[in-house]
Design an enzyme around this catalytic site. Structure first.
Site, mmCIF file in Angstrom:
data_model
loop_
_atom_site.group_PDB
_atom_site.id
_atom_site.type_symbol
_atom_site.label_atom_id
_atom_site.label_comp_id
_atom_site.label_asym_id
_atom_site.label_seq_id
_atom_site.Cartn_x
_atom_site.Cartn_y
_atom_site.Cartn_z
ATOM 1 C CE LYS A 35 -3.864 0.269 2.652
ATOM 2 N NZ LYS A 35 -4.642 0.494 3.899
ATOM 3 N NE ARG A 154 -21.461 13.156 3.969
ATOM 4 C CZ ARG A 154 -22.042 14.040 3.163
ATOM 5 N NH1 ARG A 154 -23.232 13.819 2.690
ATOM 6 N NH2 ARG A 154 -21.409 15.150 2.825
ATOM 7 C CD GLU A 155 -16.629 4.236 2.467
ATOM 8 O OE1 GLU A 155 -16.990 3.783 1.373
ATOM 9 O OE2 GLU A 155 -16.308 3.530 3.433
ATOM 10 C CG LEU A 253 -35.743 12.336 6.850
ATOM 11 C CD1 LEU A 253 -36.661 13.528 7.052
ATOM 12 C CD2 LEU A 253 -36.234 11.148 7.706
ATOM 13 C CB CYS A 263 -19.540 3.928 9.390
ATOM 14 S SG CYS A 263 -17.899 4.495 9.003
ATOM 15 C CE LYS A 324 -21.139 7.084 0.745
ATOM 16 N NZ LYS A 324 -21.164 8.228 1.629
HETATM 17 C C1 UDX Z 1 -21.399 7.317 7.524
HETATM 18 C C2 UDX Z 1 -21.626 8.656 8.256
HETATM 19 O O1 UDX Z 1 -22.476 9.503 7.468
HETATM 20 C C3 UDX Z 1 -20.306 9.337 8.539
HETATM 21 O O2 UDX Z 1 -20.525 10.510 9.296
HETATM 22 C C4 UDX Z 1 -19.426 8.373 9.334
HETATM 23 O O3 UDX Z 1 -18.182 8.938 9.600
HETATM 24 C C5 UDX Z 1 -19.250 7.063 8.576
HETATM 25 O O4 UDX Z 1 -20.538 6.507 8.284
HETATM 26 P P1 UDX Z 1 -20.864 6.561 5.013
HETATM 27 O O5 UDX Z 1 -20.992 5.164 5.534
HETATM 28 O O6 UDX Z 1 -19.710 6.895 4.149
HETATM 29 O O7 UDX Z 1 -20.833 7.596 6.236
HETATM 30 O O8 UDX Z 1 -22.173 6.868 4.154
HETATM 31 P P2 UDX Z 1 -23.537 7.658 4.306
HETATM 32 O O9 UDX Z 1 -23.608 8.676 3.247
HETATM 33 O O10 UDX Z 1 -23.786 8.109 5.690
HETATM 34 O O11 UDX Z 1 -24.590 6.498 3.943
HETATM 35 C C6 UDX Z 1 -24.686 5.322 4.721
HETATM 36 C C7 UDX Z 1 -25.765 4.417 4.196
HETATM 37 O O12 UDX Z 1 -27.050 4.961 4.429
HETATM 38 C C8 UDX Z 1 -25.696 4.137 2.702
HETATM 39 O O13 UDX Z 1 -25.992 2.781 2.473
HETATM 40 C C9 UDX Z 1 -26.776 5.024 2.120
HETATM 41 O O14 UDX Z 1 -27.301 4.551 0.914
HETATM 42 C C10 UDX Z 1 -27.803 4.972 3.237
HETATM 43 N N1 UDX Z 1 -28.706 6.144 3.258
HETATM 44 C C11 UDX Z 1 -28.218 7.366 3.575
HETATM 45 C C12 UDX Z 1 -30.050 5.965 2.982
HETATM 46 O O15 UDX Z 1 -30.516 4.851 2.686
HETATM 47 N N2 UDX Z 1 -30.871 7.059 3.061
HETATM 48 C C13 UDX Z 1 -30.421 8.287 3.387
HETATM 49 O O16 UDX Z 1 -31.239 9.214 3.451
HETATM 50 C C14 UDX Z 1 -29.057 8.454 3.644
#
Ligand code: UDX
Length: 434
Positions: A35, A154-155, A253, A263, A324
């Site tokens: 890496k 967030r990713e 939402l 996460c 996502k």
């Molecule tokens: C999340 C947190 O947002 C972040 O603050 C933390 O540090 C790590 O975990 P991440 O996992 O990258 O980030 O993605 P996020 O955008 O939060 O989405 C998480 C999941 O929820 C995804 O599967 C997404 O599709 C889902 N989601 C999100 C929904 O189904 N509906 C929504 O309204 C928002």
């Protein structure tokens, strides 16, 4: 400030690159030699928009470097961040802290002069105390302070989240360490991002509480979506109608196939375990996890129902596989359970994802197509699983012309029924009566 990031995964790499961009001098350390070699050749181990350019510019400015050699880097550092993985421990769902503790021990041996050791990894309440104990035991002469500074990025939007955070949480009691952390985050502080100083244990809990709340919010709207389908209501309008209430807020939402990723599933489980251990169960989160787990397979059954209940030998095409958009991460993606459910029912599954194909190949045995139109060829149904931009304006006539039956299941509510139906499709969305 001279900063060392121990662990060059998602959080370590993004945070390291962003700190360097603030003007700090950053060394990213990782045990995985391949890496580090790749990073030294400008190759990113993960897909994250903008990261390669940020790494390149800060490397050439001489502010960012990568090494496997922790000792000299830590000896020269003012601040050492621990950003190693904390996966779910096999069997019981507790966070596996072995990497964190191993890092603490190594850091302890290398510390020279006053050094702030910061846990950025998501760690259960009390981990900072244990890190402090390990360092003191390993190196009784070390002059150090242990701080908690959880990361909320967030990713897919990680760089923006890091540079424009809603808040920065710092769990610190030592005054010298507080001064160092203020200096580390000065560029953001000048941008008026709120810095929340609190105790270490509180800071550790804030991270879990935030993720659990968001997971619960998504799960809430997903259940309301199911109810909408039964009573003839529209979940997108419900989201708007409740989200405009400032006390609720419009974000998180969007009804869909359930949350996934690196996460939410891991952190909700770890919070439940911590709470049970302290005889203070978080039943809302226990229920959230159970509902979300069921939902992923239920989405597969929904596709089967859309095809009249029998999918044996039929080809079903999946648009999007990652949990996502804008990531190549497949961890706990709803696509995994959907694929399994469809295959269990005898379907032939084909899938395409703009960035997640390599990771998906390791996790599922399906036909991988080269694009959305190839996924649709001879398919009995198309399922939009991940809302990549590439899927937002598909040529619906072209899709339909190669399918054997025009069934479109939109698990992210990207399209509107009239436009899809106008092309002759049967359209199924989430949280809307068919
Ligand atoms: C999340 C947190 O947002 C972040 O603050 C933390 O540090 C790590 O975990 P991440 O996992 O990258 O980030 O993605 P996020 O955008 O939060 O989405 C998480 C999941 O929820 C995804 O599967 C997404 O599709 C889902 N989601 C999100 C929904 O189904 N509906 C929504 O309204 C928002």
């Amino acid at each position: 400030m001279r900063i060392v990031m121990v662990g060059s995964g998602y959080v370590g790499l993004v945070s390291g690159a962003c700190f360097a961009d603030f003007g700090h001098d950053v060394v990213c350390v990782d045990k995985a030699a391949e890496k580090i070699e790749a990073l030294n050749n400008g190759i990113m181990p993960i897909y994250e928009p903008g990261l390669d350019a940020l790494v390149a510019s800060n490397r050439s400015a001489g502010r960012l470097s990568f090494t496997t050699d922790l000792g000299p880097a830590v000896a020269a550092a003012d601040v050492v961040f621990i950003a190693v993985g904390t996966p779910s421990r096999r069997g019981d769902g507790h966070a596996d802290l072995s990497y964190v503790y191993a890092a603490a021990e190594e850091i302890a041996r290398a510390i020279k002069g006053f050094t702030v050791v910061v846990t950025k990894s998501t760690v259960p309440v009390g981990t900072g105390d244990e890190v402090e104990r390990i360092i003191r035991e390993t190196n009784p002469d070390a002059d150090f302070a242990v701080v908690s500074n959880p990361e909320f990025l967030r990713e897919g939007a990680a760089i923006d989240d890091f540079k424009r955070p809603d808040r920065i949480v710092v769990g610190v009691t030592d005054d010298r360490a507080r001064g160092v952390m203020t200096e580390v985050y000065r560029p953001l502080y000048l941008n008026q991002s709120p810095l929340v100083f609190t105790g270490r244990r509180t800071s550790e809990l804030i991270k879990y509480a935030a993720n659990a709340f968001l997971a619960m919010k998504i799960t809430f709207i997903n259940e309301i979506a199911d109810l909408c389908e039964r009573v003839g209501a529209d979940v997108q309008d419900v989201s708007r109608g409740i989200g405009l209430d400032g006390r609720i807020g419009a974000k998180f939402l969007h009804a869909g196939p359930g949350y996934g990723g690196s996460c939410f599933p891991k952190d909700t489980l770890a919070l439940v375990k911590t709470a049970q251990d302290h005889d203070s169960p978080v039943r809302l989160i226990e229920t959230t996890i159970a509902i979300n787990d069921n939902r992923k397979r239920a989405m597969g059954r929904r596709v089967i129902a859309a095809l009249g209940g029998d999918v044996r030998g039929k080809k079903i095409g999946l648009l999007g596989l990652t949990f996502k958009p804008n990531t190549d991460d497949m961890r706990d993606s709803p696509a995994i359970a959907i694929v399994q459910t469809l295959k269990d029912a005898g379907a032939v599954v084909s899938g395409y994802d703009p960035e997640g194909m390599d990771n998906a190949r390791q996790m599922m045995d399906i036909d991988f197509a080269s694009g959305p139109y190839q996924v649709a060829e001879r398919a009995a149904a198309l399922v939009l699983v991940t809302e990549w931009n590439e899927f937002r304006a598909l040529d619906l006539s072209r899709l339909k012309s190669t399918m054997v039956s025009p069934v479109f299941v939109d698990l992210r509510n990207v399209y509107r029924a009239p436009e899809v139906e106008a092309h002759g499709f049967t359209y199924h969305a989430v949280g809307k009566a068919d």
